[in-house]
Design a protein around this motif. Structure first.
Motif, PDB file in Angstrom:
ATOM      1  N   CYS A 235       0.642  -1.216   0.064  1.00 41.71           N
ATOM      2  CA  CYS A 235      -0.104  -0.072   0.040  1.00 41.71           C
ATOM      3  C   CYS A 235       1.035   1.355  -0.204  1.00 41.71           C
ATOM      4  O   CYS A 235       1.940   1.352   0.658  1.00 41.71           O
ATOM      5  N   LEU A 236       0.466   2.281  -0.773  1.00 39.75           N
ATOM      6  CA  LEU A 236       1.361   3.398  -1.028  1.00 39.75           C
ATOM      7  C   LEU A 236       1.338   4.245   0.605  1.00 39.75           C
ATOM      8  O   LEU A 236       2.738   4.729   0.944  1.00 39.75           O
ATOM      9  N   ASP A 237       0.463   4.043   1.456  1.00 39.02           N
ATOM     10  CA  ASP A 237       0.546   4.630   2.763  1.00 39.02           C
ATOM     11  C   ASP A 237       1.566   3.801   3.546  1.00 39.02           C
ATOM     12  O   ASP A 237       2.321   4.484   4.540  1.00 39.02           O
ATOM     13  N   VAL A 238       1.775   2.582   3.344  1.00 37.81           N
ATOM     14  CA  VAL A 238       2.777   1.836   4.052  1.00 37.81           C
ATOM     15  C   VAL A 238       4.315   2.180   3.597  1.00 37.81           C
ATOM     16  O   VAL A 238       5.144   2.172   4.157  1.00 37.81           O
ATOM     17  N   LYS A 239       4.229   2.507   2.149  1.00 35.59           N
ATOM     18  CA  LYS A 239       5.735   2.650   1.470  1.00 35.59           C
ATOM     19  C   LYS A 239       6.028   3.967   2.432  1.00 35.59           C
ATOM     20  O   LYS A 239       7.192   4.080   2.606  1.00 35.59           O
ATOM     21  N   LYS A 240       5.086   4.831   2.357  1.00 36.74           N
ATOM     22  CA  LYS A 240       5.361   6.075   3.311  1.00 36.74           C
ATOM     23  C   LYS A 240       5.960   5.956   4.570  1.00 36.74           C
ATOM     24  O   LYS A 240       6.958   6.655   4.771  1.00 36.74           O
ATOM     25  N   VAL A 241       5.387   4.931   5.207  1.00 36.09           N
ATOM     26  CA  VAL A 241       6.072   4.833   6.582  1.00 36.09           C
ATOM     27  C   VAL A 241       7.436   4.395   6.574  1.00 36.09           C
ATOM     28  O   VAL A 241       8.115   4.711   7.336  1.00 36.09           O
ATOM     29  N   GLN A 242       7.456   3.404   5.451  1.00 41.71           N
ATOM     30  CA  GLN A 242       8.989   2.821   5.331  1.00 41.71           C
ATOM     31  C   GLN A 242      10.020   3.846   4.991  1.00 41.71           C
ATOM     32  O   GLN A 242      11.039   3.993   5.396  1.00 41.71           O
ATOM     33  N   GLN A 243       9.389   4.900   3.925  1.00 43.56           N
ATOM     34  CA  GLN A 243      10.345   5.975   3.592  1.00 43.56           C
ATOM     35  C   GLN A 243      10.628   7.063   4.694  1.00 43.56           C
ATOM     36  O   GLN A 243      11.841   7.408   4.965  1.00 43.56           O
ATOM     37  N   LYS A 244       9.770   7.246   5.634  1.00 44.92           N
ATOM     38  CA  LYS A 244      10.005   8.198   6.700  1.00 44.92           C
ATOM     39  C   LYS A 244      10.971   7.640   7.748  1.00 44.92           C
ATOM     40  O   LYS A 244      11.672   8.121   8.401  1.00 44.92           O
ATOM     41  N   ALA A 245      10.754   6.211   8.010  1.00 43.76           N
ATOM     42  CA  ALA A 245      11.536   5.416   8.888  1.00 43.76           C
ATOM     43  C   ALA A 245      13.062   5.344   8.193  1.00 43.76           C
ATOM     44  O   ALA A 245      14.000   5.746   8.968  1.00 43.76           O
ATOM     45  N   VAL A 246      13.313   5.211   7.000  1.00 38.94           N
ATOM     46  CA  VAL A 246      14.544   5.197   6.474  1.00 38.94           C
ATOM     47  C   VAL A 246      15.203   6.749   6.401  1.00 38.94           C
ATOM     48  O   VAL A 246      16.249   6.666   6.892  1.00 38.94           O
ATOM     49  N   GLN A 247      14.299   7.559   6.516  1.00 39.53           N
ATOM     50  CA  GLN A 247      14.730   9.028   6.577  1.00 39.53           C
ATOM     51  C   GLN A 247      15.287   9.241   7.881  1.00 39.53           C
ATOM     52  O   GLN A 247      16.428   9.998   8.100  1.00 39.53           O
ATOM     53  N   LEU A 248      14.473   8.873   9.032  1.00 41.59           N
ATOM     54  CA  LEU A 248      15.141   9.148  10.331  1.00 41.59           C
ATOM     55  C   LEU A 248      16.548   8.365  10.623  1.00 41.59           C
ATOM     56  O   LEU A 248      17.232   8.934  11.225  1.00 41.59           O
ATOM     57  N   ALA A 249      16.462   6.992   9.985  1.00 41.77           N
ATOM     58  CA  ALA A 249      17.930   6.380  10.184  1.00 41.77           C
ATOM     59  C   ALA A 249      18.951   7.192   9.251  1.00 41.77           C
ATOM     60  O   ALA A 249      20.117   7.237  10.172  1.00 41.77           O
ATOM     61  N   GLN A 250      18.832   7.614   8.317  1.00 41.48           N
ATOM     62  CA  GLN A 250      19.710   8.291   7.720  1.00 41.48           C
ATOM     63  C   GLN A 250      20.116   9.322   8.183  1.00 41.48           C
ATOM     64  O   GLN A 250      21.252  10.018   8.234  1.00 41.48           O
ATOM     65  N   GLU A 251      19.309  10.070   9.028  1.00 35.07           N
ATOM     66  CA  GLU A 251      19.551  11.383   9.553  1.00 35.07           C
ATOM     67  C   GLU A 251      20.056  11.278  10.928  1.00 35.07           C
ATOM     68  O   GLU A 251      20.064  12.260  11.831  1.00 35.07           O
ATOM     69  N   ASN A 252      20.425   9.979  11.406  1.00 36.32           N
ATOM     70  CA  ASN A 252      21.032   9.646  12.528  1.00 36.32           C
ATOM     71  C   ASN A 252      20.096   9.903  13.922  1.00 36.32           C
ATOM     72  O   ASN A 252      20.362  10.101  14.953  1.00 36.32           O
ATOM     73  N   PHE A 253      18.721   9.425  13.539  1.00 36.44           N
ATOM     74  CA  PHE A 253      17.750   9.528  14.614  1.00 36.44           C
ATOM     75  C   PHE A 253      17.790   8.212  15.315  1.00 36.44           C
ATOM     76  O   PHE A 253      18.004   7.281  14.392  1.00 36.44           O
ATOM     77  N   LEU A 254      17.631   8.020  16.394  1.00 35.40           N
ATOM     78  CA  LEU A 254      17.334   6.738  17.321  1.00 35.40           C
ATOM     79  C   LEU A 254      15.836   6.407  16.480  1.00 35.40           C
ATOM     80  O   LEU A 254      14.813   7.282  16.928  1.00 35.40           O
ATOM     81  N   VAL A 255      15.580   5.449  15.883  1.00 35.31           N
ATOM     82  CA  VAL A 255      14.214   5.198  15.210  1.00 35.31           C
ATOM     83  C   VAL A 255      13.278   4.426  16.004  1.00 35.31           C
ATOM     84  O   VAL A 255      13.825   3.205  16.454  1.00 35.31           O
TER      85      VAL A 255
END
Ligand code: SF4
Length: 282
Positions: free
Chosen positions: A92-112
Motif C-alpha cells: 500500500c502506498l501509505d505503508v510505503k510512506k512509513v517505510q520511507q519516513k523510517a529510512v529518512q530518520l535512520a539516515q539522519e542519525n535519529f534513534l528510530v
C-alpha cells in the motif's frame, strides 16, 4: 452502518490487482508470500482462482510473486528476484510512506522508534528497511517496552518516531508525552493512514448513539482489533469474524435497540452483508 466499513483503497488495490494478474497470466503460477490481506475468506477465494498463499518462497518454482499490502523486507524482495520470480509489489502506498519516513530518520542519525507490534508484517518490513541504514531501530508495542528503553533514549540526542498505519492515535500521544521530557530533539511522523483515522472516527460517532457495536473482521487484523478496543470504551462492543459467530450473542442482539456496525479494512462486503442479514433475522 459506518460509511467507511470494509475494504480500504490499499486492500482493494491489492486484491483486485492480484486477481487481474492471474486472469492475464493464466499459464503462469501466481504466488503470494504471506497473506495478501488479513482475511481468511479472501485467501480462500484467491486459492480457488489458482493464486497460492505460501509462508516461504517455494523452491525450484517460477511464476509471479506478489508483495502483499503490508510490504516486505527488502532482503525478501531481492530473494524473490534472485530465485527467478517476476515480482509485483502491491505494498500500500501509505505503508510505503512509513517505510520511507523510517529510512529518512535512520539516515539522519535519529534513534528510530516504530510504534506497533513486532510480529506485524508491516512493522517487520518497516524495521528491515530502516535497519539498512542504522542499528538503532526499536519496535515499541506498548509503554512498558518504551520505559525499558529510557537509558538508550536519554543517551541519544535525536529521537524519531513512526507509527504502524493502523495503530491508535492515543498510543502515539502517550509515547510523545513520555518522550518530551527525555529528549532534546524529537521528530514525529504521524503515519496512521487517513483511511484508518476516518474509519475510527466514524465508528466512534456511531458508537455514541448505539447501545451495541458490532465490529466485523479477522481477529488477526490489527485495524479491526483496534476498532473493537476503541469502541468498547464507549459502548457494548462485540468483535466477530463472520455471521456464524453471531449465534453466541443472540440474546444481547435481541435486547439492543440501536445496533451500530463497522468493519475492518480487510473485511469483504459480502461478509458484512451476511452479518446484517443475520442480525435482521434476530
Ligand atoms: S489500512 Fe491504510 S495503510 Fe493499510 S492497506 Fe488500507 S489504506 Fe493502506
Amino acid at each position: 452502518m459506518a460509511q467507511s466499513a470494509g475494504f480500504c483503497y490499499g486492500v482493494k488495490r491489492a486484491v483486485e490487482t492480484t486477481k487481474k494478474i492471474k486472469l492475464e497470466n493464466t499459464s503462469k503460477k501466481v504466488w503470494v508470500l504471506g497473506e495478501l490481506i488479513h482475511n481468511s475468506q479472501v485467501i480462500k477465494e484467491l486459492e480457488g482462482l489458482g493464486i497460492q498463499t505460501v509462508d516461504e518462497l517455494p523452491e525450484n518454482e517460477n511464476g509471479i510473486c506478489i508483495v502483499r499490502s503490508h510490504g516486505m523486507p527488502p532482503q525478501k524482495i531481492k530473494e524473490m528476484t534472485d530465485k527467478g520470480f517476476e515480482v509485483v509489489d502491491l505494498t500500500c502506498l501509505d505503508v510505503k510512506k512509513v517505510q520511507q519516513k523510517a529510512v529518512q530518520l535512520a539516515q539522519e542519525n535519529f534513534l528510530v522508534l516504530i510504534l506497533g507490534k513486532p510480529e506485524h508484517p508491516e512493522v517487520v518490513a518497516i524495521k528491515a528497511n530502516a535497519q539498512l541504514y542504522s542499528d538503532k531501530v526499536f519496535v515499541i508495542p506498548d509503554l512498558e517496552v518504551l520505559k525499558g528503553l529510557t537509558d538508550e533514549i536519554k543517551s541519544h540526542n535525536r529521537v524519531g518516531i513512526v507509527i504502524q498505519t493502523t495503530q491508535k492515535l492515543d498510543f502515539l500521544q502517550d509515547v510523545i508525552r513520555y518522550l518530551i521530557p527525555l529528549s532534546s530533539e524529537l521528530k514525529v511522523f504521524n503515519t496512521i493512514c487517513k483511511s484508518t483515522s476516518k474509519r475510527q472516527q466514524e465508528a466512534i460517532e456511531l458508537a455514541k448513539n448505539s447501545d451495541l457495536m458490532i465490529v466485523v473482521g479477522s481477529k488477526k487484523s490489527a485495524n479491526t482489533t483496534h476498532l473493537a478496543e476503541i469502541l468498547s470504551g464507549i459502548t457494548n462492543t462485540i468483535h466477530i469474524e463472520t455471521q456464524d459467530d453471531l449465534i453466541n450473542y443472540k440474546d444481547i442482539i435481541e435486547k439492543s435497540q440501536e445496533i451500530g456496525i463497522t468493519a475492518g479494512a480487510s473485511t469483504p462486503e459480502n461478509v458484512i452483508k451476511n452479518v446484517i442479514n443475520q442480525i435482521e433475522k434476530y
